[in-house]
Design a protein around this motif. Structure first.
Motif, PDB file in Angstrom:
ATOM      1  N   GLU A  21      66.701  91.466  52.671  1.00 53.69           N
ATOM      2  CA  GLU A  21      67.297  90.571  53.674  1.00 53.69           C
ATOM      3  C   GLU A  21      68.494  91.235  54.358  1.00 53.69           C
ATOM      4  O   GLU A  21      68.729  91.047  55.551  1.00 53.69           O
ATOM      5  N   THR A  22      69.243  92.018  53.588  1.00 52.78           N
ATOM      6  CA  THR A  22      70.389  92.732  54.159  1.00 52.78           C
ATOM      7  C   THR A  22      69.917  93.764  55.181  1.00 52.78           C
ATOM      8  O   THR A  22      70.485  93.889  56.274  1.00 52.78           O
ATOM      9  N   ALA A  23      68.853  94.479  54.823  1.00 51.82           N
ATOM     10  CA  ALA A  23      68.310  95.504  55.728  1.00 51.82           C
ATOM     11  C   ALA A  23      67.864  94.872  57.039  1.00 51.82           C
ATOM     12  O   ALA A  23      67.997  95.468  58.115  1.00 51.82           O
ATOM     13  N   ARG A  24      67.370  93.625  56.956  1.00 54.66           N
ATOM     14  CA  ARG A  24      66.886  92.930  58.145  1.00 54.66           C
ATOM     15  C   ARG A  24      68.036  92.611  59.114  1.00 54.66           C
ATOM     16  O   ARG A  24      67.827  92.483  60.310  1.00 54.66           O
ATOM     17  N   GLY A  27      71.321  97.687  60.948  1.00 53.13           N
ATOM     18  CA  GLY A  27      70.466  98.756  61.455  1.00 53.13           C
ATOM     19  C   GLY A  27      70.807  99.232  62.845  1.00 53.13           C
ATOM     20  O   GLY A  27      70.480 100.340  63.209  1.00 53.13           O
ATOM     21  N   ASP A  28      71.504  98.395  63.647  1.00 56.13           N
ATOM     22  CA  ASP A  28      71.778  98.859  65.007  1.00 56.13           C
ATOM     23  C   ASP A  28      73.140  99.545  65.125  1.00 56.13           C
ATOM     24  O   ASP A  28      73.516  99.976  66.216  1.00 56.13           O
ATOM     25  N   GLY A  29      73.885  99.626  63.999  1.00 56.50           N
ATOM     26  CA  GLY A  29      75.116 100.414  64.008  1.00 56.50           C
ATOM     27  C   GLY A  29      76.385  99.670  64.365  1.00 56.50           C
ATOM     28  O   GLY A  29      77.477 100.218  64.242  1.00 56.50           O
ATOM     29  N   ASP A  30      76.271  98.397  64.780  1.00 56.69           N
ATOM     30  CA  ASP A  30      77.465  97.637  65.142  1.00 56.69           C
ATOM     31  C   ASP A  30      78.284  97.212  63.929  1.00 56.69           C
ATOM     32  O   ASP A  30      79.506  97.102  63.998  1.00 56.69           O
ATOM     33  N   ALA A  31      77.594  96.922  62.835  1.00 54.76           N
ATOM     34  CA  ALA A  31      78.260  96.334  61.679  1.00 54.76           C
ATOM     35  C   ALA A  31      79.084  97.359  60.923  1.00 54.76           C
ATOM     36  O   ALA A  31      78.608  98.450  60.611  1.00 54.76           O
ATOM     37  N   GLY A  32      80.335  97.003  60.639  1.00 55.22           N
ATOM     38  CA  GLY A  32      81.164  97.828  59.773  1.00 55.22           C
ATOM     39  C   GLY A  32      81.319  97.206  58.409  1.00 55.22           C
ATOM     40  O   GLY A  32      81.904  97.798  57.504  1.00 55.22           O
ATOM     41  N   ALA A  33      80.809  95.977  58.258  1.00 57.38           N
ATOM     42  CA  ALA A  33      80.980  95.266  56.990  1.00 57.38           C
ATOM     43  C   ALA A  33      79.811  94.326  56.750  1.00 57.38           C
ATOM     44  O   ALA A  33      79.347  93.648  57.654  1.00 57.38           O
ATOM     45  N   GLY A  79      75.914  88.841  62.513  1.00 61.24           N
ATOM     46  CA  GLY A  79      74.686  88.223  62.024  1.00 61.24           C
ATOM     47  C   GLY A  79      74.977  87.431  60.763  1.00 61.24           C
ATOM     48  O   GLY A  79      75.994  87.664  60.085  1.00 61.24           O
ATOM     49  N   ILE A  80      74.089  86.487  60.455  1.00 57.69           N
ATOM     50  CA  ILE A  80      74.266  85.678  59.246  1.00 57.69           C
ATOM     51  C   ILE A  80      72.894  85.283  58.730  1.00 57.69           C
ATOM     52  O   ILE A  80      71.973  85.003  59.513  1.00 57.69           O
ATOM     53  N   ALA A  81      72.745  85.296  57.419  1.00 58.04           N
ATOM     54  CA  ALA A  81      71.510  84.814  56.806  1.00 58.04           C
ATOM     55  C   ALA A  81      71.885  83.870  55.673  1.00 58.04           C
ATOM     56  O   ALA A  81      72.866  84.113  54.954  1.00 58.04           O
ATOM     57  N   ALA A  82      71.154  82.785  55.528  1.00 58.50           N
ATOM     58  CA  ALA A  82      71.354  81.865  54.408  1.00 58.50           C
ATOM     59  C   ALA A  82      69.985  81.416  53.928  1.00 58.50           C
ATOM     60  O   ALA A  82      69.209  80.843  54.686  1.00 58.50           O
ATOM     61  N   ILE A  83      69.693  81.735  52.679  1.00 62.10           N
ATOM     62  CA  ILE A  83      68.387  81.404  52.099  1.00 62.10           C
ATOM     63  C   ILE A  83      68.630  80.589  50.844  1.00 62.10           C
ATOM     64  O   ILE A  83      69.421  80.993  49.969  1.00 62.10           O
ATOM     65  N   HIS A  84      68.020  79.421  50.759  1.00 60.07           N
ATOM     66  CA  HIS A  84      68.252  78.525  49.621  1.00 60.07           C
ATOM     67  C   HIS A  84      66.917  78.215  48.966  1.00 60.07           C
ATOM     68  O   HIS A  84      65.971  77.842  49.638  1.00 60.07           O
ATOM     69  N   ARG A  85      66.857  78.378  47.653  1.00 57.57           N
ATOM     70  CA  ARG A  85      65.621  78.058  46.939  1.00 57.57           C
ATOM     71  C   ARG A  85      65.595  76.591  46.514  1.00 57.57           C
ATOM     72  O   ARG A  85      66.647  75.979  46.300  1.00 57.57           O
ATOM     73  N   VAL A  86      64.391  76.051  46.355  1.00 61.43           N
ATOM     74  CA  VAL A  86      64.209  74.705  45.827  1.00 61.43           C
ATOM     75  C   VAL A  86      63.124  74.758  44.744  1.00 61.43           C
ATOM     76  O   VAL A  86      62.448  75.765  44.580  1.00 61.43           O
ATOM     77  N   GLY A  87      62.995  73.648  44.023  1.00 63.08           N
ATOM     78  CA  GLY A  87      62.046  73.607  42.910  1.00 63.08           C
ATOM     79  C   GLY A  87      62.772  73.943  41.618  1.00 63.08           C
ATOM     80  O   GLY A  87      63.997  73.914  41.555  1.00 63.08           O
ATOM     81  N   LEU A  97      71.352  82.664  48.733  1.00 60.86           N
ATOM     82  CA  LEU A  97      71.797  83.963  49.254  1.00 60.86           C
ATOM     83  C   LEU A  97      72.471  83.743  50.605  1.00 60.86           C
ATOM     84  O   LEU A  97      71.917  83.043  51.457  1.00 60.86           O
ATOM     85  N   VAL A  98      73.677  84.303  50.753  1.00 61.57           N
ATOM     86  CA  VAL A  98      74.337  84.288  52.063  1.00 61.57           C
ATOM     87  C   VAL A  98      74.747  85.713  52.399  1.00 61.57           C
ATOM     88  O   VAL A  98      75.336  86.404  51.561  1.00 61.57           O
ATOM     89  N   ILE A  99      74.389  86.162  53.584  1.00 60.20           N
ATOM     90  CA  ILE A  99      74.777  87.508  54.039  1.00 60.20           C
ATOM     91  C   ILE A  99      75.478  87.366  55.380  1.00 60.20           C
ATOM     92  O   ILE A  99      74.955  86.717  56.291  1.00 60.20           O
ATOM     93  N   ALA A 100      76.672  87.938  55.486  1.00 63.04           N
ATOM     94  CA  ALA A 100      77.397  87.931  56.761  1.00 63.04           C
ATOM     95  C   ALA A 100      77.681  89.372  57.159  1.00 63.04           C
ATOM     96  O   ALA A 100      78.136  90.172  56.339  1.00 63.04           O
ATOM     97  N   THR A 101      77.407  89.689  58.424  1.00 59.49           N
ATOM     98  CA  THR A 101      77.752  91.021  58.916  1.00 59.49           C
ATOM     99  C   THR A 101      78.746  90.882  60.067  1.00 59.49           C
ATOM    100  O   THR A 101      78.703  89.924  60.842  1.00 59.49           O
ATOM    101  N   ALA A 102      79.664  91.844  60.119  1.00 59.54           N
ATOM    102  CA  ALA A 102      80.737  91.797  61.122  1.00 59.54           C
ATOM    103  C   ALA A 102      81.248  93.209  61.350  1.00 59.54           C
ATOM    104  O   ALA A 102      80.961  94.123  60.571  1.00 59.54           O
ATOM    105  N   PRO A 103      82.024  93.415  62.421  1.00 56.77           N
ATOM    106  CA  PRO A 103      82.584  94.744  62.649  1.00 56.77           C
ATOM    107  C   PRO A 103      83.556  95.163  61.532  1.00 56.77           C
ATOM    108  O   PRO A 103      83.632  96.334  61.181  1.00 56.77           O
ATOM    109  N   HIS A 104      84.302  94.168  60.985  1.00 56.20           N
ATOM    110  CA  HIS A 104      85.317  94.467  59.956  1.00 56.20           C
ATOM    111  C   HIS A 104      85.193  93.509  58.773  1.00 56.20           C
ATOM    112  O   HIS A 104      84.649  92.421  58.902  1.00 56.20           O
TER     113      HIS A 104
END
Lengths: 154, 84
Positions: A21-24, A27-33, A79-87, A97-104
């Protein structure tokens, strides 16, 4: 750019792969964190056999998406991703899972933390405990500390 | 007819996940709805005993108890959320 930053939100029974999910999101080089948060099911000292996660289909995804978009705007996330399981989820397994990408780094840390604090108190999910001795426990009570954690962003 | 949906212990105590009901014209807010449902039987009265704990969503968005329910297609009642 806040307007076109990817927002990935999923509710699913299957496990997720944090690295994939992080790889997704990068990849375009903008993210520093990249800040990645994974919430797991605890065994509560060996007492717990599983947590059963219930959600409100439709509203759960909509509410998490709303929270994620707010985080993108507020912290200028890339970018931001949030994936929540159920069951049923066993101790040691992933729940969220929460992933946040930013310049810093500060924006990425804050963005992930903000999403988790709001998700816990505003996204319609509920946990029920199943104990190792076969008993079905009660529904997990909401915590005042979670409300306070959210209020710090107000 | 209005669609009502219930989750977690509200669902368990009422004994069903959803239903369609006719609401009297006097039911104008979410709070009115809770008080009306409590007259429908012991299961409802038990589920909704502590009104201030119950969260309400209209058409899948959070609302306050004193917000109007006019035009609601779907009203959800549920306990405080414990995800994450």
């Amino acid at each position: 750019m806040a307007g076109d930053a990817p927002v990935i939100v999923r509710v699913q029974t299957d496990d997720f792969d944090a690295a994939a999910e992080t790889a997704r999101l990068t990849g375009d080089g903008d993210a520093g964190a990249i800040v990645t948060f994974t919430g797991l099911c605890r065994d509560e000292g060996g007492m717990l056999a599983a947590l059963e996660l219930e959600h409100y289909p439709g509203m759960a995804e909509a509410e998490i998406t709303r929270i994620c978009r707010e985080a993108v705007a507020r912290f200028s996330l890339l970018g931001i991703a949030a994936i929540h399981r159920v069951g049923k989820i066993a101790p040691g397994e992933n729940i969220v899972l929460v992933i946040a990408t930013a310049p810093h780094r500060h924006a990425a840390f804050d963005g992930a933390s903000f999403v988790m604090d709001y998700l816990k108190t505003s996204a319609p999910f509920w946990k029920k405990e199943h104990f190792a001795d076969g008993r079905t426990g009660g529904w997990v009570d909401a915590k005042e500390s979670d409300d306070r954690a959210r209020e710090k962003w107000a | 007819m209005t669609k009502l949906v219930y989750f977690a212990w509200v669902r368990e105590r009422i004994g069903k996940g959803e239903e369609e009901i006719d609401l009297p014209a006097s039911v104008k807010t979410g709070g009115d709805l809770l008080r009306h449902l409590k007259t429908l039987g012991d299961d409802y009265a038990h589920a909704l005993e502590h009104e201030n704990v119950i969260r309400i969503a209209i058409n899948q968005e959070h609302v306050e108890h004193d917000d109007p329910i006019a035009g609601a297609r779907e009203i959800a009642l549920f306990p405080p959320m414990t995800g994450g």
